[in-house]
Design an enzyme around this catalytic site. Structure first.
Site, PDB file in Angstrom:
ATOM      1  CB  SER A 122      62.950 -16.930 -18.936  1.00 52.47           C
ATOM      2  OG  SER A 122      64.044 -17.792 -18.732  1.00 52.47           O
ATOM      3  CD  GLU A 124      68.926 -18.913 -18.496  1.00 50.35           C
ATOM      4  OE1 GLU A 124      69.817 -18.111 -18.150  1.00 50.35           O
ATOM      5  OE2 GLU A 124      69.124 -20.125 -18.644  1.00 50.35           O
ATOM      6  CE1 TYR A 146      65.047 -16.203 -23.911  1.00 54.82           C
ATOM      7  CE2 TYR A 146      65.585 -16.933 -21.691  1.00 54.82           C
ATOM      8  CZ  TYR A 146      64.689 -16.847 -22.737  1.00 54.82           C
ATOM      9  OH  TYR A 146      63.445 -17.392 -22.607  1.00 54.82           O
TER      10      TYR A 146
HETATM   11  P1  GDP Z   1      68.341 -23.050 -21.510  1.00 63.17           P
HETATM   12  O1  GDP Z   1      68.391 -23.497 -20.085  1.00 63.17           O
HETATM   13  O2  GDP Z   1      67.181 -22.183 -21.814  1.00 63.17           O
HETATM   14  O3  GDP Z   1      69.632 -22.490 -21.976  1.00 63.17           O
HETATM   15  O4  GDP Z   1      68.028 -24.396 -22.374  1.00 63.17           O
HETATM   16  P2  GDP Z   1      68.994 -25.348 -23.233  1.00 63.17           P
HETATM   17  O5  GDP Z   1      68.207 -26.571 -23.472  1.00 63.17           O
HETATM   18  O6  GDP Z   1      69.521 -24.655 -24.430  1.00 63.17           O
HETATM   19  O7  GDP Z   1      70.223 -25.654 -22.257  1.00 63.17           O
HETATM   20  C1  GDP Z   1      70.039 -26.290 -21.030  1.00 63.17           C
HETATM   21  C2  GDP Z   1      71.386 -26.623 -20.418  1.00 63.17           C
HETATM   22  O8  GDP Z   1      71.992 -27.655 -21.211  1.00 63.17           O
HETATM   23  C3  GDP Z   1      72.384 -25.471 -20.406  1.00 63.17           C
HETATM   24  O9  GDP Z   1      73.009 -25.454 -19.133  1.00 63.17           O
HETATM   25  C4  GDP Z   1      73.406 -25.839 -21.471  1.00 63.17           C
HETATM   26  O10 GDP Z   1      74.721 -25.363 -21.200  1.00 63.17           O
HETATM   27  C5  GDP Z   1      73.371 -27.342 -21.365  1.00 63.17           C
HETATM   28  N1  GDP Z   1      73.866 -28.038 -22.560  1.00 63.17           N
HETATM   29  C6  GDP Z   1      74.808 -29.020 -22.574  1.00 63.17           C
HETATM   30  N2  GDP Z   1      75.044 -29.424 -23.820  1.00 63.17           N
HETATM   31  C7  GDP Z   1      74.242 -28.698 -24.637  1.00 63.17           C
HETATM   32  C8  GDP Z   1      74.030 -28.694 -26.054  1.00 63.17           C
HETATM   33  O11 GDP Z   1      74.659 -29.435 -26.807  1.00 63.17           O
HETATM   34  N3  GDP Z   1      73.088 -27.831 -26.533  1.00 63.17           N
HETATM   35  C9  GDP Z   1      72.366 -27.000 -25.693  1.00 63.17           C
HETATM   36  N4  GDP Z   1      71.436 -26.179 -26.221  1.00 63.17           N
HETATM   37  N5  GDP Z   1      72.565 -26.978 -24.359  1.00 63.17           N
HETATM   38  C10 GDP Z   1      73.489 -27.819 -23.838  1.00 63.17           C
END
Ligand code: GDP
Length: 323
Positions: A122, A124, A146
């Site tokens: 990832s 990440e 993660y």
């Molecule tokens: P990630 O990049 O694998 O963590 O995928 P996510 O879809 O969970 O999150 C992507 C980005 O969206 C991150 O920077 C989160 O902080 C941001 N984000 C903003 N609001 C939300 C929310 O309500 N839910 C999630 N899951 N992410 C959010």
């Protein structure tokens, strides 16, 4: 006979990869955990119930299936969830991956038949990258449990590669589809926009709207994995579109696709959805995959958002028809 063994077979990527490999003529075997959903395409694979943390069970399964390719997609896929369960993340995403590599390597040693291993890593693993875009050479410096668990698995693929296993690690940037659960921000937004368009909801609560991600179309990413497994040499590959957008951009695109003009009336920023540490921007340079694997994405950002919103508008229709 080409046989593939996919862990995490009923997740988003497992579902698309099963279809893709079946289409290529593979006999597909999938590991499905208790509590996972049933496969969306049960005719395309043989299901094996088990868990990556059940080591004797996994060894027996690998020995029985004798796969020519193993794809490790199992694990905790949500950054948010891994903050809640950091030790489980290390055990499943980290140690579980190494265990599967060891099983692959031992099978190859015992039978003399090569086994290609693909690890789903990832973006990440780069954490708060200081280099934009990121390549396979970007320093690995995760900022959350993660990312740390995925970094361990990614580095271990390099270790097994040096040991003679055809192990490739795919550094996958965010990849989305209508199969994403709403724990990911993309699906949360497309479902929210569709519900608001239908008058079924009045607000959408989100966290950080300024975070930027390189979002791509999930079926393109599983195609990259299959290309890596079939390539003459195993290697590490960054897989992403090379274009980043903010969460706010995603909101605007989704509300537009759903036909709702004034998104700001509906979106509420809620501290509950902010992360303790959150990479501000992740951006892929996939030129190595383009050059060596001949890979390229087939959908751009607007097309991806439109596909997801269309599915959610349809299912909102189905709900109102039922209700
Ligand atoms: P990630 O990049 O694998 O963590 O995928 P996510 O879809 O969970 O999150 C992507 C980005 O969206 C991150 O920077 C989160 O902080 C941001 N984000 C903003 N609001 C939300 C929310 O309500 N839910 C999630 N899951 N992410 C959010």
């Amino acid at each position: 006979m080409a046989r593939a063994f996919i862990t995490g077979a009923t997740g988003q990527d497992g579902t698309y990869l099963t279809e893709h490999l079946h289409g290529l003529g593979f006999e597909v075997h999938g590991l499905v955990r208790a509590g996972d959903p049933d496969p969306a395409n049960p005719d395309l694979l043989t299901v094996h119930h088990g868990d990556l943390t059940d080591r004797p069970g996994i060894t027996a399964l690998v020995d029985e299936i004798r796969p020519t390719q193993i794809y490790n997609l199992a694990g905790l896929s949500s950054v948010a969830f891994c903050w809640a369960e950091p030790v489980l993340a290390a055990e499943v995403n980290g140690a579980g991956a190494v265990f599967l590599m060891e099983a692959a390597w031992r099978l190859q040693e015992r039978t003399g038949d090569p086994v290609a291993f693909v690890q789903a890593a990832s973006a990440e693993i780069f954490g708060e990258a200081e280099v934009f875009p990121q390549t396979e050479q970007t320093p690995i410096r995760p900022v959350n449990p993660y990312g740390a668990s995925k970094a361990f698995a990614h580095l271990s693929a390099g270790v097994y590669r040096a040991r003679g296993l055809h192990a490739s690690s795919m550094i996958l940037y965010n990849h989305e589809s209508p199969l994403r659960p709403p724990s990911f921000v993309t699906r949360k937004i497309t479902q929210g926009a569709a519900s608001i368009a239908k008058g079924e909801a009045t607000e959408l609560r989100l966290g950080n709207l300024d975070a930027r991600r390189d979002w791509g179309w999930a079926p393109d990413y599983v195609a990259a994995m299959a290309l890596a497994a079939a390539h003459a040499q195993p290697d590490d590959y960054v897989i992403g579109t090379g274009v980043a957008h903010s969460v706010r951009d995603f909101v605007v695109a989704a509300f537009t696709a759903a036909g709702v003009a004034d998104w700001e009336r509906y979106v509420v920023q809620d501290p509950a959805f902010y992360r303790p540490v959150d990479p501000t921007e992740l951006l892929a340079d996939a030129s190595k995959a383009r050059r060596e694997l001949g890979w390229s994405p087939t959908l751009d950002f607007d097309q991806l958002v439109a596909r997801m919103v269309a599915v959610d508008l349809d299912s909102a229709d189905a709900n109102s028809a039922r209700g």
